[in-house]
Design an enzyme around this catalytic site. Structure first.
Site, PDB file in Angstrom:
ATOM      1  N   TYR A 208       1.493   0.867  13.855  1.00 55.05           N
ATOM      2  CA  TYR A 208       2.339   1.822  13.221  1.00 55.05           C
ATOM      3  C   TYR A 208       1.872   3.295  13.214  1.00 55.05           C
ATOM      4  CZ  TYR A 208      -1.187   1.210   9.539  1.00 55.05           C
ATOM      5  OH  TYR A 208      -2.557   0.760   8.909  1.00 55.05           O
TER       6      TYR A 208
ATOM      7  N   HIS B 264       0.665  -1.071  -0.169  1.00 58.53           N
ATOM      8  CA  HIS B 264      -0.120  -0.007   0.046  1.00 58.53           C
ATOM      9  C   HIS B 264       0.923   1.369   0.135  1.00 58.53           C
ATOM     10  CE1 HIS B 264      -2.753  -2.807   2.323  1.00 58.53           C
ATOM     11  NE2 HIS B 264      -2.984  -2.770   1.377  1.00 58.53           N
TER      12      HIS B 264
ATOM     13  N   LYS C  84       5.860   6.341   7.693  1.00 54.54           N
ATOM     14  CA  LYS C  84       5.346   5.243   8.557  1.00 54.54           C
ATOM     15  C   LYS C  84       6.488   4.871   9.300  1.00 54.54           C
ATOM     16  CE  LYS C  84       1.697   3.312   5.426  1.00 54.54           C
ATOM     17  NZ  LYS C  84       1.391   2.116   4.798  1.00 54.54           N
TER      18      LYS C  84
ATOM     19  N   ASP D 229      -6.981  -6.186  -1.817  1.00 56.26           N
ATOM     20  CA  ASP D 229      -5.369  -6.562  -2.000  1.00 56.26           C
ATOM     21  C   ASP D 229      -5.215  -7.495  -3.221  1.00 56.26           C
ATOM     22  OD1 ASP D 229      -4.733  -4.648  -0.125  1.00 56.26           O
ATOM     23  OD2 ASP D 229      -3.981  -6.208   1.141  1.00 56.26           O
TER      24      ASP D 229
END
Length: 189
Positions: free
Chosen positions: A131, A61, A71, A169
Site C-alpha cells: 500500500y 487502523h 491509502k 490489535d
C-alpha cells in the site's frame, strides 16, 4: 485503468488493465499521470509492504488529523478480505463498512481516503499486501477499532478460532469510543 465508485462516497476500486499471454502478464500498478487526472489532491509519500499468514487480521487502523492517511492498497500474492469503515461523522455513510476481496488474480486496488479505518484478513495460505500512503506514520496519532465490534457487525469470513491478532490489535477501542473525524478541509491540509 478503470475507476469504480463504491457505495461509499470517495471510496474507489481501481481495476488495472492487464496484458496476459503465454509468458505471463504485465500491468501498471501505479501511474502518477493517469492517477492524477482523477485524484490530483493526493500525493503519495511512502510505499509499505507486509507478508502475513492465513488468518492474520491487521486492523482496523487509522491516524488522526493532521496525519490522517489516504491509502492505495493491493495484494501482490494471495487473497485478503479488505475492510474499511467510514469514520467521517458528517458523512451519509458514517459507521458503514465495505468489504472487498483483493487478490493476486484480480489485481484490483482499493483507494481509501482519509477519514476511514482500514483492516484486512488473509484468506489464502499467505498474502503479500502492498500500500501507498500520503502521510507518514505518527505513533501519537495512531488509532484503531477492534475487529469484532458489535456495532459494526463485520463478517470477516473466518471463525474467531482461525483469526490471529497482534497484541496491539487485540486491545483496540470500540467504534463508540473511537476518536472520529469531522469532515473538513483539515483532512487534506
Amino acid at each position: 485503468m478503470k475507476i469504480i465508485q463504491t457505495k461509499i462516497k470517495d471510496l474507489y476500486v481501481i481495476q488495472p488493465e492487464i496484458f496476459s499471454d503465454n509468458r505471463g502478464y504485465f500491468f501498471e500498478s501505479f501511474n502518477d499521470q493517469k492517477f492524477n487526472k482523477k485524484f490530483s489532491h493526493i500525493k503519495f509519500c511512502q510505499d509499505n509492504e507486509s507478508r502475513s499468514s492465513f488468518g492474520v487480521l491487521r486492523g482496523l487502523h487509522y491516524q488522526l488529523p493532521p496525519k490522517a492517511q489516504t491509502k492505495l492498497v493491493r495484494v501482490i500474492n494471495g487473497k485478503v478480505l479488505d475492510v474499511v469503515v467510514d469514520l467521517r461523522k458528517d458523512s451519509s455513510t458514517f459507521g458503514k463498512h465495505l468489504s472487498v476481496e483483493l487478490c493476486d488474480k484480480n489485481k484490483n486496488q482499493l483507494l481509501i481516503p482519509r477519514g476511514f479505518a482500514h483492516g484486512f484478513i488473509v484468506l489464502s495460505d499467505y498474502a503479500v499486501f502492498s500500500y501507498k500512503v500520503d502521510n507518514y506514520y505518527d505513533k501519537l496519532l495512531d488509532r484503531g477499532i477492534i475487529f469484532n465490534d458489535k456495532d459494526l457487525g463485520i463478517d470477516w469470513k473466518l471463525k474467531n478460532s482461525e483469526i490471529k491478532l497482534s497484541t496491539k490489535d487485540s486491545k483496540l477501542s470500540t467504534f463508540k469510543k473511537a476518536q472520529l473525524f469531522e469532515i473538513s478541509k483539515k483532512l487534506y491540509e
